[in-house]
Design a protein around this motif. Structure first.
Motif, PDB file in Angstrom:
ATOM      1  N   UNK A 168       4.912  -5.784   4.388  1.00  0.00           N
ATOM      2  CA  UNK A 168       5.231  -4.846   5.464  1.00  0.00           C
ATOM      3  C   UNK A 168       5.586  -3.471   4.891  1.00  0.00           C
ATOM      4  N   UNK A 169       6.403  -3.464   3.844  1.00  0.00           N
ATOM      5  CA  UNK A 169       6.809  -2.197   3.236  1.00  0.00           C
ATOM      6  C   UNK A 169       5.608  -1.444   2.671  1.00  0.00           C
ATOM      7  N   UNK A 170       4.666  -2.188   2.126  1.00  0.00           N
ATOM      8  CA  UNK A 170       3.487  -1.556   1.530  1.00  0.00           C
ATOM      9  C   UNK A 170       2.726  -0.708   2.553  1.00  0.00           C
ATOM     10  N   UNK A 171       2.790  -1.114   3.809  1.00  0.00           N
ATOM     11  CA  UNK A 171       2.055  -0.396   4.863  1.00  0.00           C
ATOM     12  C   UNK A 171       2.607   1.006   5.101  1.00  0.00           C
ATOM     13  N   UNK A 172       3.855   1.238   4.774  1.00  0.00           N
ATOM     14  CA  UNK A 172       4.435   2.566   4.995  1.00  0.00           C
ATOM     15  C   UNK A 172       4.635   3.328   3.684  1.00  0.00           C
TER      16      UNK A 172
END
Length: 226
Positions: A129-133
C-alpha cells in the motif's frame, strides 16, 4: 537515521520546497538585517550558517510549533526569525515570509520538507500500500541525505545540513558541517546517477571527514552538552 527494529520506510511523499525562510519585521534579506540584529532560531544548523553569513548577529533561542513561534516573535524584541518554508507554506502562513533563503547561503536539514511513512518490515500488505504513494525521486534524494548524516553520526544536536536534487537525470548532493559559532564550515558537493544515492551520501561524508568534520562535530557536541 536508525529506525527501531521491526520498522522500515515504506514510502516518501513528494517533497515540498526544502529551503529555510527569513521572517523579519523590517529587512527583506539576511544581508539587509541591521547590524547586531537579534534573530531567533531553535536550530544549531541554522545558527551556524547564519553566523557564518553575519558574525555580528545575536542568535536567540525560540521553541514551539510554527504558530507559537510566530506569536512569540511578533511580541518579542527580535528583528527576525528563521523557519522552514514547508511548515510555513503548509499552514498557509506565507504572508510572513520575507525571504526564501537560497541554498548557497543556508543548506537545509536532512529530509527537510519530506514526509516519510514508516511500516512494519514484515508486513508485505502495508508495504504494498505504501509503495503506491511513494515518490521515487524524493526517495532517492532522501536516501542520499540520510546516508550522509548517518556516516557523520549526526542528528539535530550538531550543525549538519544536506540537500539532494535530481537535475538532468543526475543526483547532486550538497553537504554542510559547521561549528556552533560559525567560524568553521565545510561545504562540499557530489553528483552521480540516482541509483548510487546511498554511496554518494557516504562519499560526501568521507570528503567532509577528510577536511576535518569529525573535529568540528566533536567540538560542537562538547559545547552543546555544557
Amino acid at each position: 537515521t536508525t529506525l527501531p527494529d521491526g520498522l522500515c520506510i515504506g514510502a516518501v511523499l513528494p517533497r515540498q520546497r526544502a529551503n529555510d525562510v527569513l521572517i523579519s519585521k523590517n529587512a527583506k534579506t539576511i544581508s539587509g538585517l541591521p547590524e547586531n540584529a537579534r534573530v531567533a532560531t531553535g536550530s544549531l544548523r541554522r545558527k551556524s550558517q547564519l553566523l557564518q553569513l553575519r558574525p555580528d548577529i545575536e542568535v536567540a533561542d525560540i521553541r514551539g510549533n510554527v504558530p507559537t513561534r510566530i506569536d512569540k516573535f511578533l511580541s518579542a524584541d527580535l528583528d527576525a526569525m528563521i523557519l522552514a518554508y514547508a511548515g510555513i507554506h503548509r499552514l498557509g502562513l506565507d504572508e510572513h515570509i520575507a525571504q526564501i533563503i537560497p541554498e548557497s547561503e543556508m543548506i537545509p536539514a536532512v529530509g527537510q520538507a519530506a514526509i516519510a511513512v514508516e511500516v512494519r518490515d514484515d508486513d508485505a500488505g502495508a508495504q504494498s500500500v505504501a509503495h503506491e504513494i511513494n515518490d521515487r525521486e524524493t526517495e532517492v534524494c532522501i536516501t542520499a541525505e540520510r546516508a550522509f548524516l548517518g556516516a557523520l553520526e549526526g542528528g539535530c544536536q550538531v550543525p549538519i545540513g544536506a540537500h539532494a536534487a535530481i537535475v538532468d537525470g543526475a543526483i547532486r548532493l550538497d553537504g554542510f558541517v559547521g561549528s556552533l559559532d560559525g567560524t568553521r564550515a565545510i561545504r562540499e558537493a557530489v553528483s552521480g546517477p540516482p541509483e548510487d544515492a546511498r554511496s554518494l551520501g557516504l562519499a560526501l561524508a568521507r570528503t567532509c571527514l577528510d577536511r576535518g568534520a569529525a573535529d568540528i562535530l566533536h567540538s560542537a557536541r562538547e559545547e552543546g552538552s555544557r
